[in-house]
Write a protein that holds these residues in place. Structure first.
Motif, short mmCIF file in Angstrom:
data_model
loop_
_atom_site.label_atom_id
_atom_site.label_comp_id
_atom_site.label_asym_id
_atom_site.label_seq_id
_atom_site.Cartn_x
_atom_site.Cartn_y
_atom_site.Cartn_z
N HIS A 118 8.86 -94.96 -1.40
CA HIS A 118 8.73 -93.58 -2.42
C HIS A 118 7.67 -93.22 -2.30
N HIS A 119 7.75 -91.73 -2.49
CA HIS A 119 6.14 -90.94 -2.15
C HIS A 119 5.16 -91.22 -3.16
N SER B 152 9.99 -93.32 4.66
CA SER B 152 9.44 -92.27 3.33
C SER B 152 9.75 -92.72 1.99
N LEU B 153 10.85 -92.40 1.84
CA LEU B 153 12.13 -92.32 1.11
C LEU B 153 12.81 -93.74 0.73
N LEU B 154 12.05 -95.22 1.77
CA LEU B 154 12.32 -96.43 1.33
C LEU B 154 11.05 -96.29 0.44
N HIS C 14 3.56 -84.89 1.52
CA HIS C 14 4.31 -84.90 2.59
C HIS C 14 5.78 -85.60 2.47
N ILE C 15 6.29 -85.32 3.76
CA ILE C 15 7.55 -85.85 3.55
C ILE C 15 8.06 -87.32 4.59
N TYR D 151 18.22 -89.58 15.86
CA TYR D 151 17.89 -88.51 14.90
C TYR D 151 19.03 -87.42 14.96
N ARG D 152 19.64 -86.69 13.70
CA ARG D 152 19.87 -85.25 14.05
C ARG D 152 18.51 -84.37 14.25
N HIS D 153 18.11 -85.10 13.10
CA HIS D 153 16.88 -84.46 12.86
C HIS D 153 16.04 -83.87 13.96
N HIS E 218 10.58 -90.30 8.15
CA HIS E 218 11.38 -89.27 6.52
C HIS E 218 11.92 -90.14 6.14
N LEU E 219 12.66 -91.56 6.28
CA LEU E 219 13.43 -92.65 6.01
C LEU E 219 12.63 -93.70 4.85
#
Lengths: 137, 137, 137
Positions: free
Chosen positions: A97-98, A93-95, A45-46, A77-79, A90-91
């Protein structure tokens, strides 16, 4: 070459939780009979992460606070125009890493003395999965 | 399938150091005789990172300053209640990530022209390890 | 053990672009005939990233804005003494990470429902490469 795949399901009570899954990864490696190889541990999941660090409650609280500073939960957030409210997850998760790869040597997770594998849920209270896949010989 | 595993030991003089380990990773691949596969390069400690980027001194100083801004060395981390003072080093490790996979093609590291593999020490002056494991054929 | 390697070339029109490359990764896996394994998707440049997240335009704009806040395009990076002006792109690459591993199960990318593989260009308008390497059986 041998491989074995398993899926872990989570449905956390809190929106954010940090769950030590090292023993589950070890179990899969034991069942696989693989002596030497790699295990991939990867969120499917993201809005979740997988990382390796210390099993220390103070540090985990520090990590959560730090992630909130760098990728805050907020409106705007635009999302969120899609109807979601989890842009921060989401951010985060990116930071962190998944996914991680854990090396397997002599049939065991070849981790350092303090390394533990964590599932980091950033948008919980729903069913989510992690894939474990070990490959080797 | 073949595999080969090695461990690199570090004991840096400074608390923070960035060390280019590309040649050590290349050496292992050569010794393994593997023509095609993956090498995992992974810190075995939770206050160090491994990343791929440029071997340029100015950039390395930029990276260090940037990490200090995003994950500052300071008192006040909850983790310090354990007697440690390295909360920042854990966060820096999460930020740059503790591992990379380098692809191996025709017996060589299949890196782009400027890609170099770095060990990033965030809490040095003690003995620490990195695992290298190459798998392939 | 089987493996297959391919290279994707990019030359983006904008300095920054986010490109969904999931179908290209799927194609390679299909061509490889590998049923079970790992695909590495890794940028070969130090000013680009590869990540897995949502194919949603609002979120992508959020990610771009967030990266700009945490690793701003600006003068003053020491790296710019080399004549470059892309210090921020190196930091953004470190932040999102330059690679992912996608698991392959029953011949398909074993991704969650919303997971898509993205190439993130942070210093475009020049030819750059991503390596795809699938290994398994």
């Amino acid at each position: 070459m041998k491989s074995l795949t398993a899926y872990l399901w989570f449905e956390t009570k809190q929106q954010r939780e940090f769950i030590n899954i090292t023993d589950k990864v070890e179990n899969l490696v034991r069942r696989s009979g693989i002596a030497d190889g790699f295990v991939l541990v990867s969120a499917m999941h993201i809005t979740a992460g997988v990382y390796v660090n210390d099993a220390e409650a103070g540090l985990i609280a520090d990590i959560e606070e730090w992630l909130e500073q760098l990728a805050p939960y907020k409106s705007g957030y635009r999302h969120h125009n899609t109807g979601e409210s989890n842009g921060d997850a989401h951010l985060k998760s990116l930071l962190v890493h998944h996914q991680v790869i854990v090396p397997v040597t002599k049939g065991k997770l070849d981790l350092g003395p303090w390394q533990q594998v964590y599932y980091a849920e950033f948008d919980g209270q729903r069913r989510k999965r992690v894939i474990l896949k070990v490959m080797g010989e």
